[in-house]
Design an enzyme around this catalytic site. Sequence first.
Site, short mmCIF file in Angstrom:
data_model
loop_
_atom_site.label_atom_id
_atom_site.label_comp_id
_atom_site.label_asym_id
_atom_site.label_seq_id
_atom_site.Cartn_x
_atom_site.Cartn_y
_atom_site.Cartn_z
N HIS A 8 30.63 5.61 38.02
CA HIS A 8 30.42 4.57 38.96
C HIS A 8 31.16 3.19 38.39
O HIS A 8 31.62 2.39 39.27
CB HIS A 8 28.89 4.26 39.10
CG HIS A 8 28.35 5.28 39.89
ND1 HIS A 8 27.03 5.58 40.19
CD2 HIS A 8 28.90 6.84 40.17
CE1 HIS A 8 26.70 6.62 40.63
NE2 HIS A 8 27.81 7.42 40.78
N SER A 21 31.60 9.99 43.69
CA SER A 21 31.07 8.60 43.46
C SER A 21 31.76 7.34 43.20
O SER A 21 31.78 6.11 43.50
CB SER A 21 29.68 8.66 42.68
OG SER A 21 28.99 9.72 43.36
#
Length: 315
Positions: A266, A219
């Site tokens: 992230h 991610s």
Amino acid sequence: MTQPSDDPAATGVPTCYRHPGRETWIRCQRCNRPICPDCMRDAAVGFQCPHCVHKANQGSRQNRAMYGGERSADPRLTSYVLIGINAVIWLVITATGGARSRLADVFALAPTGLCALDDGSGRYYPSVNDQATCAMLPTTTWHAGVADGAWWQLITSVFTHVEIWHIAMNMFALFLFGPALEGIIGRTRFLAVYLLAGLGGSVMVLYLSNENGSTVGASGALFGLLGALLVTANKARLNSQWLVQNLMLGVIVTVVGWQAISWQGHLGGFLGGAAAAGIIAYAPKGNRSLIQWGGLAALTIGLVWLALVRIVQLG
């Protein structure tokens, strides 16, 4: 009585196609037209005419990516390879126990080592912080972290998934965003952005995540691709509305699932990818490649230095 002609062409002697009055026996290796010494251009084999050299140079420029480097013949290829690597690692982890797989523990990003119980409950001894002590306890296994020397986890965690929904979502995002970015900056620069974004996410996890937790997934690197696409689109003054929409969707998912999703990865990945793309997109055209790779090397060194500082703090 006819006077002999001074024109070589009139006597059947080959003449330069650009200078008809000049006799020549040299021909262009590409188009086979006769060329005089003034029109000869060195080639890999023999000589070429100015017209063919100009056409070759035009083709070369057309094969350049927007910000330097060679344009990918198939912008999807690198993403497919990355998807394949992630899929193979997931299959091996699944075949060796899934969440209980030893490979998952070795590849996952853990800031510090854990002395975990072998019952699969996820419980561990918080007061045991070294392998020697853990080995003295029954039914326990020591899971090394980055601070204990498992430095590879900074990168391997980016290619590691356990749950099928996790890898499915991430690989679908890579399938969407990867080819778009590679088509803009070329294959090698795309791969550099992807890896630097993953490293940036890992470094942020080291600083902001629970020291006794572990993180897996691509991610961070994928948020880095979004950041890189936003930077390159802004530089080229392209419509980036769809990128902003996808970024907002990612932020919403991260906020809603913050307890199970690494917002640290992230954020670090987005910043790392945006920084790498900024170096590529805004490098001046003079010595562009040198500046780009020098800047990416400096960014890599900076991230590694930050990781080392944190490792010392954790140790």
